[in-house]
Scaffold this active site. Structure first.
Site, PDB file in Angstrom:
ATOM      1  N   HIS A  36      48.494  29.684  50.805  1.00 48.59           N
ATOM      2  CA  HIS A  36      49.941  29.556  50.537  1.00 48.59           C
ATOM      3  C   HIS A  36      50.764  30.394  51.509  1.00 48.59           C
ATOM      4  CE1 HIS A  36      50.458  33.323  48.168  1.00 48.59           C
ATOM      5  NE2 HIS A  36      49.268  33.048  47.646  1.00 48.59           N
ATOM      6  N   GLU A  88      53.949  29.748  45.623  1.00 49.88           N
ATOM      7  CA  GLU A  88      52.814  29.988  44.742  1.00 49.88           C
ATOM      8  C   GLU A  88      53.071  31.162  43.813  1.00 49.88           C
ATOM      9  OE1 GLU A  88      48.804  31.739  43.588  1.00 49.88           O
ATOM     10  OE2 GLU A  88      50.452  32.672  44.639  1.00 49.88           O
ATOM     11  N   GLU A  89      53.781  32.161  44.347  1.00 50.43           N
ATOM     12  CA  GLU A  89      53.842  33.448  43.655  1.00 50.43           C
ATOM     13  C   GLU A  89      54.790  33.487  42.459  1.00 50.43           C
ATOM     14  OE1 GLU A  89      51.772  35.658  44.115  1.00 50.43           O
ATOM     15  OE2 GLU A  89      51.174  35.845  46.206  1.00 50.43           O
ATOM     16  N   ASP A 145      42.429  32.390  49.087  1.00 47.60           N
ATOM     17  CA  ASP A 145      43.452  33.239  48.454  1.00 47.60           C
ATOM     18  C   ASP A 145      42.750  34.159  47.454  1.00 47.60           C
ATOM     19  OD1 ASP A 145      45.859  34.352  47.651  1.00 47.60           O
ATOM     20  OD2 ASP A 145      46.347  32.713  46.264  1.00 47.60           O
ATOM     21  N   HIS A 148      50.376  42.338  46.497  1.00 52.20           N
ATOM     22  CA  HIS A 148      51.717  42.498  45.902  1.00 52.20           C
ATOM     23  C   HIS A 148      52.259  43.915  46.064  1.00 52.20           C
ATOM     24  CE1 HIS A 148      50.917  38.983  42.839  1.00 52.20           C
ATOM     25  NE2 HIS A 148      50.522  38.679  44.062  1.00 52.20           N
TER      26      HIS A 148
END
Lengths: 482, 482
Positions: free
Chosen positions: A291, A337-338, A368, A441
């Site tokens: 992604h 995606e997030e 991923d 993240h």
């Protein structure tokens, strides 16, 4: 082929070891791959060796790292709704055209847009200390002046329900250790819901991370229509543990937080699709994907810049070696995606292309799942598909990437809704999973966290798998979707 | 005893391995410890076992971690000149009195006081990004409005001198990798001097650290009377590498920094001294020590909270076991170690007590060299002292802490000026040194970074060494100071 369904997404995921079973006995006894298929698979060893050699010793050596640095250094992080993401998507499409992908195009995706504003957290009592904090995506803002209150620290939901009836005017802190990814994520996702039920002013969650050097992480959180929305952020493991220890000693820490953000719904972003058209079976596909979007901290190199670059370079490598499989290798660079409860890019692609995804794909591959020490594949498919894949993975013996993990973690990746809707096999690189949660993240998700060798191994694996699955006479048997 | 001088502080320190020589052959051949002394040393095995057992399996197990948490959670970080440090010094003295130390008192120490103010750094071009920054101690402030300029990134002084003649209106960035502690520290210490010589507006130095999760470190920097003072800070390894990569690609990053601080000279702080008076040789001493002050980020648990707590608890443990050595064990908790070119607390103690230190001490032990995986001793002394210590260390076989490293790093610790002035042997725990530089002088220096087992091992080692050296018939031979 019969369809004995081993299709499962279970919840007993163990960190770093996933659930590894050696399938050799099972496959030999019950699901033996036919001698013809076995012979065919082993016949690909020369091609596999050639691909691996080109990456480890040839002109592709180290290039994935450099290309990834070019990409992420050009745009920085790329949250859905940002100009950086759309520029990055243009850049990735251009790269695919340069390499000679066929049919490069984008498809629109609708996504919400959440924009981080000013954020701070300070412990005011018993002594003054800056707290490392990041607001969670989709959290509402605190008031302009922030929120100040005594904290109540709990270890987990059980501890919360046993000890705390009412948290009015208090900030609720979850200090849940990272026991496993599927359990620990609940506090980030549902902390604000549980906090609101007992009238907490806000929640601060210990970062969803396996290691920390005072680094706060971020990620997605949810509200529940029935309860009040309260602001939520993640604090570093160190600060969560400090608050917990202080409370245990009878202190009542006072914390001030300000978490500002803006929210818009329904912006348009884009999936990017490109093909290496198959020579004789152009309407059958192997999917390789990652992604393009990331969180709004760090560089999104680990999550998931490497996934998009590897998914492009696998085709670049096959082209450089003039290797043309019978089936089409389709590269999809997902978007958004997030920021969604489902991965928006993949889910909206699924809606439009369900029949094709169900009938024409042999496998969905996504990168991923971290990049440190790629040593096999996390695979989900029928018993027979697993046994075939276990044989295919033996082609990767030169890079020690032969382990097949038959447990697919119950975490959000783009291919999960595709697998669930179609029964097609899905796969992610198997890595040292706990290392992934050191940086994902967070501001630590940068090129510095990665190294060229790991990326080379991942590229070699994805290239071999997409070539072999794209070329072999059979499609992997699909599971029955109930 | 003859005084063959192997007293040396060399500069070829290798990270993680220091300079480990197995001295067995050397000692057996040239400096053999007399059979009487050898027998005496081996006679302490029962006592050593008893001490080790009490820490690993008895009532001291895990208590060093808990006591350290009590200490650092009570006060937070403790930079020289802060109220927190003076409160902490009072607390430590009270702890020593509670335990029953003799002659607990403090001695005043003069120190400068540097107070961090508001700090920020942002990359404005080619895209906007927060840069993780900490101002360096003793740096002057930027102007109130900050400094904005193009950055010039160099790898090291050689690169600087080869490439950059003039940096007027520019911010100079040093991206020197951490090759070894004694080389890498030059950029933090002297970066601003070299930057000022070519008219840079400010310098930003890649953090003096061996690993990073976007964590900036701080530390002491120097000016040179002959050149202009310019502000200096450390940025994370990740940000330094990013700026370097961008520059290599032909970008000219623009960075804005604001580093505000205040400076006062000549505040008063205090060394804390307490004794366990020897039974028959009360005027001979073993020193065990650590420093009570820390940097103003994190909790100062690693640097050097553990050192002061271990130096107190070693005596508490001997008392609990009713072990009374012939010599006096003197515990000194130094102050103002961090903020001076020399460690102020130790240097001022040395001035007052030179004769006693020179004539009456057998060894200076300090715990300020990290805590992960204590596995021996970094020792500096004559050849004969080394051979004796190697035998003493064999008493620590039950905790695998028997390695004697005969290279003493050329870094600032309190006991270095004492050793240099007196020729008395000095020792630090040998640990996994690179781990120390993950967290020191950063927000990551917290209890979370430590674990109880490492602290227990360190306590066992310091207790055994101080008992045996305090009790054995001989003093370690001193080196001749030239």
């Amino acid at each position: 082929m019969h369809q004995r369904s081993l299709f499962f997404i279970t919840s007993d995921y163990k960190l770093s070891e996933f659930l590894y079973f050696d399938l050799t006995f099972f496959c030999d006894s019950f699901e033996s791959v036919s001698p013809e298929i076995l012979k065919e698979i082993r016949g690909y060893q020369d091609v596999a060796d050639k691909i691996i050699d080109e990456v480890l010793n040839g002109k592709f050596k180290g290039h994935t790292y450099d290309d990834l640095a070019d990409f992420v250094d050009n745009f920085g992080n790329r949250i859905a709704g940002s100009v950086a993401l759309e520029n990055a998507i243009d850049y990735l499409g251009d790269r695919m055209r340069d390499i000679g992908f066929d049919n490069v195009h984008t498809e629109n995706v609708t996504s919400p847009k959440w924009v981080r504003g000013f954020e701070e957290a300070v412990m005011l009592k018993p002594w003054r200390k800056t707290i490392s904090v990041l607001g969670l995506a989709m959290s509402i803002s605190t008031p302009e002046e922030g929120i100040t209150g005594e904290v109540i620290v709990v270890q987990d939901f059980e501890d919360l329900h046993a000890r705390v009836r009412d948290a009015t005017n208090k900030i609720l802190v979850f200090n849940a250790p990272f026991d496993n990814p599927e359990n620990a994520i609940k506090y980030r996702q549902r902390g604000a819901i549980e906090g609101a039920k007992i009238n907490a002013s806000a929640v601060l969650v210990r970062s969803y991370a396996t290691y920390s050097l005072a680094t706060p992480h971020t990620g997605l959180m949810f509200y529940d229509g029935d309860v009040q929305k309260i602001p939520a952020g993640e604090i570093s493991i160190e600060d969560a543990e400090l608050l917990y220890r202080l409370q245990k000693k009878g202190q009542k820490p006072i914390v001030h937080i300000k978490l500002r953000s803006n929210f818009e719904s329904d912006i348009i972003t884009r999936n990017t699709i490109g093909d290496m058209v198959g020579t004789t079976k152009p309407h059958e596909f192997v999917l390789i994907s990652g992604h393009a979007d990331s969180y709004d901290v760090g560089q999104g190199a680990l999550d998931d810049g490497y996934g998009v670059i590897v998914s492009i370079k696998a085709v670049e490598l096959l082209k450089a070696l003039k290797l043309k499989p019978k089936r089409t290798i389709r590269t999809i660079l997902w978007t958004a995606e997030e920021v969604g409860e489902v991965p928006f890019g993949a889910a909206q692609y699924l809606e439009k292309h369900l029949e094709e995804l169900r009938n024409n794909y042999t496998m969905f591959l996504e990168s991923d799942s971290g990049i440190h020490n790629v040593h096999g594949l996390i695979f989900n498919g029928t018993a027979q598909a697993q046994c075939i894949m276990q044989e295919v993975l033996q082609l990767l013996a030169p890079i020690n990437a032969t382990k097949l993990y038959s447990h697919f973690p119950r975490l959000k990746t783009d291919i999960v809704p595709l697998m669930q809707a179609t029964g097609v096999s899905g796969a992610l690189p198997a890595t040292d999973a706990d290392k992934y949660f050191w940086a994902h993240h967070s501001a630590a998700d940068t090129m510095t966290f990665l190294n060229p060798r790991d990326l080379d191994i991942c590229l070699a694996m994805c290239s071999v798998l997409s070539y072999v699955l794209g070329d072999i006479s059979i499609m992997l048997p699909r599971a029955v979707v109930l």
